[in-house]
Design a protein around this motif. Structure first.
Motif, short mmCIF file in Angstrom:
data_model
loop_
_atom_site.label_atom_id
_atom_site.label_comp_id
_atom_site.label_asym_id
_atom_site.label_seq_id
_atom_site.Cartn_x
_atom_site.Cartn_y
_atom_site.Cartn_z
N ARG A 58 -1.87 0.54 27.90
CA ARG A 58 -2.96 -0.40 27.60
C ARG A 58 -2.62 -1.29 26.41
O ARG A 58 -3.19 -2.37 26.28
CB ARG A 58 -4.24 0.37 27.33
CG ARG A 58 -4.76 1.08 28.55
CD ARG A 58 -6.03 1.81 28.26
NE ARG A 58 -6.50 2.54 29.43
CZ ARG A 58 -7.67 3.13 29.50
NH1 ARG A 58 -8.49 3.10 28.47
NH2 ARG A 58 -8.02 3.77 30.59
N THR A 94 -16.19 -1.43 35.63
CA THR A 94 -14.83 -1.03 35.27
C THR A 94 -13.89 -1.22 36.46
O THR A 94 -12.78 -1.75 36.29
CB THR A 94 -14.81 0.43 34.78
OG1 THR A 94 -15.68 0.53 33.64
CG2 THR A 94 -13.42 0.87 34.41
N ASN A 95 -14.30 -0.80 37.62
CA ASN A 95 -13.45 -0.98 38.82
C ASN A 95 -13.19 -2.45 39.11
O ASN A 95 -12.10 -2.80 39.57
CB ASN A 95 -14.09 -0.31 40.03
CG ASN A 95 -14.07 1.20 39.94
OD1 ASN A 95 -13.27 1.78 39.21
ND2 ASN A 95 -14.96 1.85 40.68
N LYS A 97 -12.63 -4.74 37.02
CA LYS A 97 -11.59 -5.25 36.11
C LYS A 97 -10.21 -4.72 36.46
O LYS A 97 -9.20 -5.29 36.01
CB LYS A 97 -11.90 -4.84 34.66
CG LYS A 97 -13.18 -5.36 34.11
CD LYS A 97 -13.34 -5.02 32.64
CE LYS A 97 -13.25 -3.54 32.38
NZ LYS A 97 -13.38 -3.18 30.96
N SER A 98 -10.13 -3.67 37.22
CA SER A 98 -8.87 -2.94 37.42
C SER A 98 -7.72 -3.80 37.94
O SER A 98 -6.61 -3.74 37.40
CB SER A 98 -9.09 -1.75 38.35
OG SER A 98 -9.90 -0.81 37.74
N GLU A 99 -7.96 -4.57 38.98
CA GLU A 99 -6.88 -5.38 39.56
C GLU A 99 -6.35 -6.37 38.52
O GLU A 99 -5.13 -6.52 38.37
CB GLU A 99 -7.38 -6.12 40.80
CG GLU A 99 -6.29 -6.90 41.49
CD GLU A 99 -6.78 -7.59 42.76
OE1 GLU A 99 -6.10 -8.56 43.18
OE2 GLU A 99 -7.81 -7.19 43.32
N ASN A 102 -4.40 -4.48 35.75
CA ASN A 102 -3.09 -4.04 36.27
C ASN A 102 -2.12 -5.21 36.39
O ASN A 102 -0.93 -5.08 36.06
CB ASN A 102 -3.25 -3.33 37.61
CG ASN A 102 -3.94 -2.00 37.47
OD1 ASN A 102 -3.96 -1.39 36.41
ND2 ASN A 102 -4.55 -1.54 38.56
#
Length: 115
Positions: A58, A94-95, A97-99, A102
């Motif tokens: 991170r 939160t999900n 933002k994940s792509e 990453n």
């Protein structure tokens, strides 16, 4: 709140009003501390992990945003949009933002390797 068996860094955070959790969803596990406002909203998250833990990746993301203000602005806008869309669903926020996270983390790691 009495905390038995905690070493000093953990105990000091609990004494400062943080909730302690052991997270094992990203092996190896790590410590997480959450502090809340008087109305119960989460205001602070602190993660503590051993050297080499995947959480350390991170920092690539953070450092990339610090050195790329336009990208940081895009991320800020994404967060605002997701907050509006998922105001009552922190997990979906939160999900969402994940792509992006990453993608930027991968880009940041490549930049760090090539510099």
């Amino acid at each position: 709140m009495a905390v038995v068996g905690m070493r000093s860094p953990q105990k000091s955070r609990v004494d400062a009003g943080y909730e302690y959790r052991w997270r094992s969803d990203r092996p190896p596990g790590h410590m997480m501390f959450v502090k809340r406002s008087p109305d119960g909203k989460r205001t602070h998250h602190v993660h503590m992990a051993t050297a080499g833990h995947t959480l350390w990746e991170r920092l690539y993301f953070r450092d990339y945003l610090c050195s790329h203000p336009a990208e940081a602005a895009r991320y800020a806008q994404l967060k605002r949009d997701l907050a509006a869309q998922f105001s009552g669903d922190r997990e979906a926020y939160t999900n969402g933002k994940s792509e992006y996270v990453n993608l930027i983390t991968t880009k940041a790691k490549l930049d760090a390797t090539n510099s």
